[in-house]
Design a protein around this motif. Structure first.
Motif, PDB file in Angstrom:
ATOM      1  N   GLU A 128      23.886  33.776  -7.425  1.00  0.00           N
ATOM      2  CA  GLU A 128      23.611  33.310  -8.784  1.00  0.00           C
ATOM      3  C   GLU A 128      23.757  31.800  -8.944  1.00  0.00           C
ATOM      4  OE1 GLU A 128      22.486  35.152 -11.327  1.00  0.00           O
ATOM      5  OE2 GLU A 128      22.372  36.877  -9.979  1.00  0.00           O
ATOM      6  N   ILE A 129      24.725  31.195  -8.258  1.00  0.00           N
ATOM      7  CA  ILE A 129      24.977  29.764  -8.414  1.00  0.00           C
ATOM      8  C   ILE A 129      24.357  28.953  -7.293  1.00  0.00           C
ATOM      9  CG2 ILE A 129      26.762  27.995  -8.626  1.00  0.00           C
ATOM     10  CD1 ILE A 129      26.570  29.869 -11.035  1.00  0.00           C
ATOM     11  N   TYR A 130      24.556  29.375  -6.047  1.00  0.00           N
ATOM     12  CA  TYR A 130      24.014  28.615  -4.914  1.00  0.00           C
ATOM     13  C   TYR A 130      22.562  28.967  -4.618  1.00  0.00           C
ATOM     14  CZ  TYR A 130      29.087  28.260  -4.060  1.00  0.00           C
ATOM     15  OH  TYR A 130      30.445  28.079  -4.177  1.00  0.00           O
ATOM     16  N   ARG A 131      22.131  30.185  -4.994  1.00  0.00           N
ATOM     17  CA  ARG A 131      20.781  30.725  -4.743  1.00  0.00           C
ATOM     18  C   ARG A 131      20.559  31.035  -3.266  1.00  0.00           C
ATOM     19  NH1 ARG A 131      18.266  29.559  -9.718  1.00  0.00           N
ATOM     20  NH2 ARG A 131      20.016  29.098 -11.106  1.00  0.00           N
ATOM     21  N   GLY A 132      21.635  31.386  -2.570  1.00  0.00           N
ATOM     22  CA  GLY A 132      21.487  31.886  -1.213  1.00  0.00           C
ATOM     23  C   GLY A 132      21.025  33.331  -1.226  1.00  0.00           C
ATOM     24  N   ALA A 143      25.816  20.372   4.475  1.00  0.00           N
ATOM     25  CA  ALA A 143      25.881  19.157   3.669  1.00  0.00           C
ATOM     26  C   ALA A 143      24.546  18.425   3.548  1.00  0.00           C
ATOM     27  CB  ALA A 143      26.939  18.210   4.239  1.00  0.00           C
ATOM     28  N   LYS A 144      23.704  18.517   4.556  1.00  0.00           N
ATOM     29  CA  LYS A 144      22.452  17.761   4.552  1.00  0.00           C
ATOM     30  C   LYS A 144      21.275  18.528   3.942  1.00  0.00           C
ATOM     31  CE  LYS A 144      23.751  14.869   8.490  1.00  0.00           C
ATOM     32  NZ  LYS A 144      23.402  14.396   9.848  1.00  0.00           N
ATOM     33  N   LEU A 145      21.528  19.746   3.476  1.00  0.00           N
ATOM     34  CA  LEU A 145      20.466  20.537   2.850  1.00  0.00           C
ATOM     35  C   LEU A 145      20.462  20.205   1.361  1.00  0.00           C
ATOM     36  CD1 LEU A 145      18.311  22.615   3.573  1.00  0.00           C
ATOM     37  CD2 LEU A 145      19.970  24.421   3.100  1.00  0.00           C
ATOM     38  N   LEU A 146      19.728  19.144   0.988  1.00  0.00           N
ATOM     39  CA  LEU A 146      19.789  18.583  -0.350  1.00  0.00           C
ATOM     40  C   LEU A 146      18.785  19.246  -1.289  1.00  0.00           C
ATOM     41  CD1 LEU A 146      20.130  14.810   0.654  1.00  0.00           C
ATOM     42  CD2 LEU A 146      21.949  16.475   0.212  1.00  0.00           C
ATOM     43  N   GLY A 147      18.735  18.730  -2.514  1.00  0.00           N
ATOM     44  CA  GLY A 147      17.791  19.244  -3.499  1.00  0.00           C
ATOM     45  C   GLY A 147      18.245  20.560  -4.100  1.00  0.00           C
ATOM     46  N   ALA A 148      17.361  21.550  -4.084  1.00  0.00           N
ATOM     47  CA  ALA A 148      17.651  22.872  -4.660  1.00  0.00           C
ATOM     48  C   ALA A 148      17.240  23.954  -3.673  1.00  0.00           C
ATOM     49  CB  ALA A 148      16.931  23.034  -5.994  1.00  0.00           C
ATOM     50  N   PRO A 149      17.933  24.043  -2.540  1.00  0.00           N
ATOM     51  CA  PRO A 149      17.556  25.035  -1.525  1.00  0.00           C
ATOM     52  C   PRO A 149      17.785  26.456  -2.026  1.00  0.00           C
ATOM     53  CG  PRO A 149      19.679  24.101  -0.994  1.00  0.00           C
ATOM     54  CD  PRO A 149      19.152  23.311  -2.155  1.00  0.00           C
ATOM     55  N   GLU A 150      17.097  27.382  -1.425  1.00  0.00           N
ATOM     56  CA  GLU A 150      17.305  28.789  -1.757  1.00  0.00           C
ATOM     57  C   GLU A 150      16.933  29.648  -0.551  1.00  0.00           C
ATOM     58  OE1 GLU A 150      14.912  29.528  -5.159  1.00  0.00           O
ATOM     59  OE2 GLU A 150      13.020  29.246  -4.128  1.00  0.00           O
ATOM     60  N   GLY A 151      17.403  30.894  -0.574  1.00  0.00           N
ATOM     61  CA  GLY A 151      17.065  31.821   0.485  1.00  0.00           C
ATOM     62  C   GLY A 151      17.849  31.660   1.766  1.00  0.00           C
ATOM     63  N   PHE A 152      18.863  30.790   1.775  1.00  0.00           N
ATOM     64  CA  PHE A 152      19.648  30.558   2.983  1.00  0.00           C
ATOM     65  C   PHE A 152      20.761  31.611   3.101  1.00  0.00           C
ATOM     66  CE2 PHE A 152      21.125  27.988  -0.569  1.00  0.00           C
ATOM     67  CZ  PHE A 152      22.452  28.358  -0.668  1.00  0.00           C
ATOM     68  N   THR A 153      21.395  31.644   4.259  1.00  0.00           N
ATOM     69  CA  THR A 153      22.552  32.503   4.489  1.00  0.00           C
ATOM     70  C   THR A 153      23.813  31.649   4.447  1.00  0.00           C
ATOM     71  OG1 THR A 153      21.317  34.077   5.847  1.00  0.00           O
ATOM     72  CG2 THR A 153      23.705  34.031   6.130  1.00  0.00           C
ATOM     73  N   MET A 154      24.761  32.040   3.610  1.00  0.00           N
ATOM     74  CA  MET A 154      26.032  31.328   3.483  1.00  0.00           C
ATOM     75  C   MET A 154      27.027  31.909   4.478  1.00  0.00           C
ATOM     76  SD  MET A 154      27.927  29.058   1.754  1.00  0.00           S
ATOM     77  CE  MET A 154      27.144  28.785   0.160  1.00  0.00           C
ATOM     78  N   GLY A 155      27.597  31.062   5.327  1.00  0.00           N
ATOM     79  CA  GLY A 155      28.555  31.521   6.314  1.00  0.00           C
ATOM     80  C   GLY A 155      29.982  31.399   5.829  1.00  0.00           C
TER      81      GLY A 155
END
Length: 543
Positions: free
Chosen positions: A441-445, A484-496
């Motif tokens: 909801e907040i990070y959009r991962g 840290a270097k994934l700037l802007g508004a990324p989405e769809g990533f996996t949070m470790g």
């Protein structure tokens, strides 16, 4: 500066409630709460920001300037801020007392030792550390497993060499075991100090602190070690909030200093409650970007303290959006409308997220001298498209006068738009679902990946019946993701998720993601190299 007794009198605080630390700083005595507690609360406004960049966003600056502007417009306003840590003051970021014409003073004293609160937290924390090793040395009646002690030591300084150490080396020096240091702002005792209601609640929370496990896997607490009363003795003055002033004489309560990337990032509940009784409006801040500080303000501080914020101010800068649009730090001063537009989704994401907590939002465009009118207009146009009010803030250069546009927009929003505040998740969710909710909801991962260590921690949480704990995410502040270097508004990533630690006194589980560390290091050129003391004892370079 005015005498702090004058500032207090103008705020409605009698001198009998002050415990003076010189002419310009004071503790507020518990007797003041007895006098104030029956009063209705003022409205609480949170100042937060987009993801931080090397250029600086000015969140504390905006909080101070906005409070000055509101007071100048006739609204009785008190600011509530965190105490600066020596780590960033002498490391990469420098001081944390605002800047230009919007500062809290005396800035050098606040940035350094202030009234000793952070030192008291350090001492109380390390007392418990010493008592743990001493207990094992003298027979270990609690059967503590030296390999399962989770309580580290702390210091209020950046020192990467202390992240992982071995203690007990040498004959007669105790059990040899792996240990380490955190920075004091990451100490659970700092969180306990900032979340407790009073000295009595402080003791209860200290007693619940988990120090490790015995050989049967059962938890061992500070209460069982007999450490609580001595720790409370070291903290009895630190639990009292501090009163200082801005350059324009606005009262500011400065108390507690947890970081938001490795702790919960908010000033104390006690200080906020005092401020709400003293002001018709209270302007407070929470650390780093809204994905960290604001989320924890809502889901941890407000939930535990029963606070209901009325609105949020989101600080953005032309430079921060260009940086999120891919511009290097060295080129941020050049006009680049294309990069600005590419960085605006970062601002949009934060606005959307704040709306999920039911708060109306005002965007504060913190003005830098090199900002072009076209770049400012592009941000304003984006806000209009999102139906979110915005205002250019010039509080660095002009103080309260430069914040009048922002103050007017905020007052209009507070009058017309009522908040419908609610936390992001229910307490009844288990820890895994709470983490997943924040990530999505907040990070959009898209997903959360738990390491073997994190899975073992989740099993312990489940075995001990601790799923009602809130979640405190330890994450890079520079990105919505754990990279840290994934700037802007990324989405769809996996949070470790690397590990999960338990802060039972604070009431939350700390979720450690990516490569985040709880003891920062100094940069190649630390700010300490630029500090000097002249022959009159004046400190220069602490900015």
């Amino acid at each position: 500066m005015k005498l702090i007794t004058e500032v207090a009198a103008e705020a409605g605080i009698g001198e009998q409630h002050l415990e003076l630390y010189g002419k310009y700083k004071s503790k507020l005595a518990p007797s003041l709460w007895e006098e104030l507690s029956h009063r209705p609360d003022g409205k609480l406004v949170l100042v937060t920001a987009v993801n931080p960049t090397p250029a600086g966003e000015g969140k504390t600056l905006t909080t101070i300037g906005l409070a000055q502007a509101l007071n100048a417009s006739g609204v009785k306003t008190v600011a509530a801020l965190r105490e600066p840590s020596l780590g960033p003051c002498l490391g990469m970021k420098g001081g944390a007392t605002g800047g230009g014409q919007s500062q809290i003073v005396p800035a050098d004293e606040i940035n350094l030792h202030f009234t000793g609160d952070i030192h008291a937290v350090t001492s109380a924390h390390n007392l418990l550390s010493a008592m743990i090793d001493n207990h094992i040395f003298h027979g270990n009646a609690l059967d503590l497993d030296p390999q399962r002690i989770i309580w580290k030591r702390v210091m209020d300084m950046n020192d990467r060499s202390l992240r992982s150490i071995v203690t007990g080396l040498g004959d007669g020096n105790g059990t040899v075991r792996e240990a380490g240091f955190q920075i004091t702002t990451a100490s659970e005792i700092m969180a306990v100090l900032c979340l407790c209601d009073d000295l009595s609640d402080l003791k209860k929370r200290l007693g619940r602190i988990l120090v490790g496990y015995n050989h049967l896997g059962q938890p061992v607490t500070a209460q069982e070690l007999g450490a609580v009363e001595a720790m409370a003795a070291l903290l009895k003055e630190a639990v009292k909030p501090n009163l200082v002033q801005t350059l324009e004489g606005t009262p500011v309560i400065v108390h507690g200093g947890p970081f938001a990337n490795i702790a919960h990032g908010c000033s104390s509940v006690i200080g906020t409650r005092y401020a709400l009784k003293l002001g018709d409006l209270v302007v407070t801040e929470a650390g780093f970007g809204a994905d960290l500080g604001a989320e924890k303000f809502m889901d941890i501080k407000c939930r535990q303290a029963g606070l209901t914020p009325a609105a949020a101010v989101l600080v953005v800068t032309v430079k921060s959006l260009k940086y999120n649009g891919g511009v290097a730090k060295s080129e941020l001063g050049s006009e680049n409308p294309t990069a600005l537009l590419e960085g605006i989704p970062n601002m949009e994401r934060h606005i959307e997220n704040l709306g999920k907590f039911g708060l109306p939002v005002v965007v504060a465009i913190n003005h830098f001298a090199g900002d072009s009118p076209a770049e400012i207009e592009a941000i304003q146009a984006a806000c209009q498209r999102l139906k979110v009010p915005s205002a250019v803030s010039k509080v660095w250069a002009e103080g309260g006068a430069g914040g009048q546009e922002l103050a007017s927009e905020l007052l209009r929003v507070l009058e017309q738009d009522s908040a419908d505040f609610e936390p992001l998740y229910e307490d009844s969710l288990d820890i895994t679902d709470k983490i997943t909710t924040i990530v999505r909801e907040i990070y959009r991962g898209a997903e959360v990946s738990f390491s073997p260590a994190a899975k073992r921690s989740l099993a312990v949480i489940d075995r001990l019946g601790l799923n009602e704990l809130q979640v405190c995410m330890a994450k890079t502040p520079y990105s919505f993701s754990d990279q840290a270097k994934l700037l802007g508004a990324p989405e769809g990533f996996t949070m470790g998720v690397r590990d999960i630690t338990l802060s039972l006194g604070a009431g939350f589980a700390v979720v450690i993601t990516g490569n985040i560390v709880t003891m920062p290091g100094l940069p190649a050129r630390p700010a300490a190299e630029g500090i000097r003391v002249d022959e009159d004892g004046e400190i220069h370079g602490l900015e």
